[in-house]
Structures are given as structure tokens and as C-alpha cells.
Design a protein around this motif. Structure first.
Motif, PDB file in Angstrom:
ATOM      1  N   ARG A  88       0.817  -1.220   0.000  1.00 42.95           N
ATOM      2  CA  ARG A  88       0.000   0.000   0.000  1.00 42.95           C
ATOM      3  C   ARG A  88       0.849   1.268   0.000  1.00 42.95           C
ATOM      4  O   ARG A  88       0.345   2.343  -0.310  1.00 42.95           O
ATOM      5  N   LEU A  89       2.146   1.171   0.321  1.00 36.09           N
ATOM      6  CA  LEU A  89       3.020   2.339   0.310  1.00 36.09           C
ATOM      7  C   LEU A  89       3.633   2.594  -1.067  1.00 36.09           C
ATOM      8  O   LEU A  89       4.286   3.615  -1.278  1.00 36.09           O
ATOM      9  N   GLY A  90       3.438   1.654  -1.994  1.00 40.84           N
ATOM     10  CA  GLY A  90       3.932   1.857  -3.350  1.00 40.84           C
ATOM     11  C   GLY A  90       5.432   2.056  -3.403  1.00 40.84           C
ATOM     12  O   GLY A  90       6.205   1.374  -2.724  1.00 40.84           O
ATOM     13  N   THR A  91       5.873   3.049  -4.209  1.00 42.81           N
ATOM     14  CA  THR A  91       7.309   3.297  -4.371  1.00 42.81           C
ATOM     15  C   THR A  91       7.885   4.187  -3.270  1.00 42.81           C
ATOM     16  O   THR A  91       9.067   4.536  -3.313  1.00 42.81           O
ATOM     17  N   ASP A  92       7.057   4.561  -2.291  1.00 47.14           N
ATOM     18  CA  ASP A  92       7.560   5.386  -1.190  1.00 47.14           C
ATOM     19  C   ASP A  92       8.311   4.559  -0.150  1.00 47.14           C
ATOM     20  O   ASP A  92       8.882   5.115   0.791  1.00 47.14           O
ATOM     21  N   ALA A  93       8.258   3.229  -0.276  1.00 43.88           N
ATOM     22  CA  ALA A  93       8.964   2.371   0.668  1.00 43.88           C
ATOM     23  C   ALA A  93       9.520   1.159  -0.063  1.00 43.88           C
ATOM     24  O   ALA A  93       8.957   0.715  -1.066  1.00 43.88           O
ATOM     25  N   SER A 142       7.879 -11.568  -3.133  1.00 46.03           N
ATOM     26  CA  SER A 142       6.424 -11.519  -3.215  1.00 46.03           C
ATOM     27  C   SER A 142       5.940 -10.200  -3.804  1.00 46.03           C
ATOM     28  O   SER A 142       5.044 -10.161  -4.661  1.00 46.03           O
ATOM     29  N   LEU A 143       6.548  -9.089  -3.360  1.00 41.90           N
ATOM     30  CA  LEU A 143       6.156  -7.779  -3.881  1.00 41.90           C
ATOM     31  C   LEU A 143       6.531  -7.651  -5.363  1.00 41.90           C
ATOM     32  O   LEU A 143       5.771  -7.073  -6.154  1.00 41.90           O
ATOM     33  N   ARG A 144       7.704  -8.184  -5.739  1.00 35.61           N
ATOM     34  CA  ARG A 144       8.104  -8.120  -7.143  1.00 35.61           C
ATOM     35  C   ARG A 144       7.139  -8.935  -8.009  1.00 35.61           C
ATOM     36  O   ARG A 144       6.739  -8.503  -9.106  1.00 35.61           O
TER      37      ARG A 144
END
Length: 323
Positions: free
Chosen positions: A293-298, A309-311
Motif C-alpha cells: 500500500r506504500l507503493g514506491t515510497d517504501a 512476493s512484492l516483485r
């Protein structure tokens, strides 16, 4: 003002049984002389208030004396007591009782106050269905029949038989000793013990409930706030929790910390201006949701399974919209 004070005096004696003139004066914010005059006025009006002499004496009402100001039934009175949160009343299956109780309260008002109270109520809105970002509260639906059965067992002090569906497991029946009910951000929980061990059940996962005739094994008095705090602390330090190292934009820190169970370490980056944090989450799914939910900010630096998993999720989204 005196009429209101006389009613308050009667209600104080009803709720506390016996109070000294000093205690009544403190509660009503008047002098003891005023309290004594009010006691005389109540006696003259036929209210059976009497004085008990001695060190532990005070004023009390004759046993059995009561007033019926509104005609509220048990569930309606209970709904008003939890009405600080409308969603709390709904979580405990008391939404209809709350609406009924409020109609009776309005009907009991003097006619001169009824219109002004209704007009003022139109100027107040508590816990709307959406916030300014159009997000709906995460309230859970629980069948009224289920929560009513649970509530009856809690109040009666009887054992409770539940058909419960834990996350990612098949439903099973179990018998518990109910302790109390708690609602947090629209989610209801049953605090109980099972074979002497503490247990916490989400109401939305109770598929069926049956109050038994057996008395529950539990203390007569309970401090739910303390019990909830202790269980929350144990929850944050046990189970399938995962620790995650994150590099992120300082502007989004509150968004991350607000969803994490705990912050284990934190430091500011000397060169890039980004924060480095080590935080814990309830489980893998919780960690993945929080970082996504933080996208590219984290960026999750570790563990590796979370990066993978996120990739994989980002790749699937890019593939879906790539055409």
C-alpha cells in the motif's frame, strides 16, 4: 435547576445505595446545607428517602423504590451505555435496540425541548459511513442471532458452545467460558477462556453459538480494559510475527507505523534522506499488504521472501496493464 438537581439526587441514591451528605454535595457541586434542604423537599414530595446515623451512615432510598422515566427495556438501556460508538452498538447486535431507545428518550423529553433537541441532533454527525477519502470503516457483519446468543451467555455467566472458523482453517466446535465482549474499530471480539487458557475470538468468525446451562468458570468481577491490554501485548510479541527492514520516505512513516505491530529500530539515512526502520507485522500477509500500500515510497530490504512476493505482484500488475 433545582428540579434537575432533585432528579440527580434520586438517581445518585439509586445507583450507589447510600451516600453521605458530603458525598452528595461533592457529586452535585452544591453545599451540604443545600443537600439537606433537597432531602427534606424529596421527603415532603413522597420520595421514601431516609437517614442512617453513625460512622458509615448517610442517606438512602427504601428498598424497592424505583422510577420509570423512559420505559427502557434491558437491551435498550444497554445500547445507550455503549452508544459512545454507534458501530460498537452494532458490533454487539444492539443497533435496533439503540434506535428504539433513542426514540423513547426523545418521546420522554418535555415538548418544549423535543424540537430543539431534534434540530440540534441534525447538526451533529458521529462516525459517518465514509471519511473524506471515501473509505468505508472496516466494520464486520455478524448475524444477530449469533451475537445475541453470545451476549446472553456473557451476561448470564454460562458456558458457550461455538462453531468457530479460524483464519485458513476449517470450522470446529469448541466450548468456552465467556469473560466479556470488546469492540475495536468496528470489529467485535469475545474474550474467553478454554480449559483455563486465555482465548480471543473474532465475532465475525463465529458461525454458530449455543448458550449452555453450565455456569462459566470465571471471576465475579472483571477489568476488561486490563485484560484486553494484556492480551494485546501478548499478541504483539508472539505467534507468526515477522520482522521487516524497510527504507522509506519520511513523509510516509506514520502510514507504516500505523499498521505495524511495533517499531524495533529506526535511523535516518545520512546520504539519501530516507528512513531505515525495522518493524514487526502480524504475519506474512500483513507485511505484504502494509508494504504494497506504500507503493514506491517504501522498499522492503529484508526478508528476501517479502521482496520476491512484492516483485511478483508488481510484475503481474504490469503484465495485466502492459497492453
Amino acid at each position: 435547576m433545582r428540579a434537575d438537581r432533585l432528579v440527580s439526587l434520586v438517581l445518585l441514591l439509586r445507583q450507589h445505595g447510600r451516600l453521605s451528605a458530603t458525598a452528595l454535595a461533592r457529586e452535585l457541586e452544591v453545599s451540604t446545607r443545600t443537600v439537606l434542604r433537597d432531602i427534606e423537599a424529596l421527603s415532603a414530595a413522597g420520595v421514601p428517602v431516609y437517614a442512617e446515623r453513625g460512622r458509615h451512615g448517610g442517606f438512602a432510598l427504601l428498598p424497592g423504590f424505583h422510577t420509570e422515566l423512559t420505559g427502557l427495556n434491558h437491551d435498550e438501556a444497554l445500547a445507550l451505555l455503549v452508544a459512545g460508538s454507534r458501530r460498537g452498538a452494532q458490533a454487539f447486535g444492539l443497533g435496533a435496540a439503540l434506535a428504539s431507545a433513542m426514540r423513547k428518550v426523545v418521546d420522554a423529553l418535555p415538548e418544549s425541548h423535543r424540537a430543539t433537541a431534534a434540530g440540534a441532533a441534525q447538526r451533529l454527525l458521529v462516525d459517518p459511513e465514509t471519511d473524506l477519502l471515501a473509505r468505508r470503516p472496516a466494520a464486520e457483519e455478524v448475524p444477530d442471532a449469533v451475537v445475541a446468543e453470545v451476549r446472553r451467555a456473557v451476561f448470564a455467566g454460562h458456558r458457550l458452545r461455538l462453531r468457530y472458523a479460524p483464519a485458513d482453517r476449517d470450522p470446529t466446535w469448541r466450548t468456552v467460558d465467556p469473560v466479556g465482549l470488546v469492540t475495536v474499530r468496528g470489529q467485535g471480539y469475545l474474550l474467553a477462556t478454554r480449559s483455563g487458557a486465555d482465548r480471543t475470538y473474532r465475532l465475525s468468525r463465529i458461525l454458530a453459538a449455543e448458550e449452555l446451562d453450565e455456569p462459566a468458570q470465571r471471576p465475579d468481577r472483571v477489568d476488561l480494559a486490563r485484560i484486553w491490554q494484556e492480551r494485546s501485548a501478548r499478541f504483539r510479541t508472539g505467534g507468526d510475527q515477522v520482522a521487516v527492514r524497510v527504507r522509506m520516505d519520511p513523509a510516509r512513516r506514520a502510514d507504516l507505523v500505523g499498521t505495524a505491530l511495533a517499531v524495533l529500530a529506526e535511523e535516518a539515512g545520512a546520504d539519501d534522506g530516507l528512513l531505515r526502520l525495522e518493524v514487526t507485522f502480524q504475519d506474512r500477509r500483513h507485511a505484504e499488504w502494509a508494504l504494497w500500500r506504500l507503493g514506491t515510497d517504501a522498499e522492503a530490504l529484508a526478508p528476501q521472501w517479502l521482496r520476491d512476493s512484492l516483485r511478483a505482484r508488481a510484475t503481474a500488475i504490469a503484465t495485466r496493464y502492459g497492453a
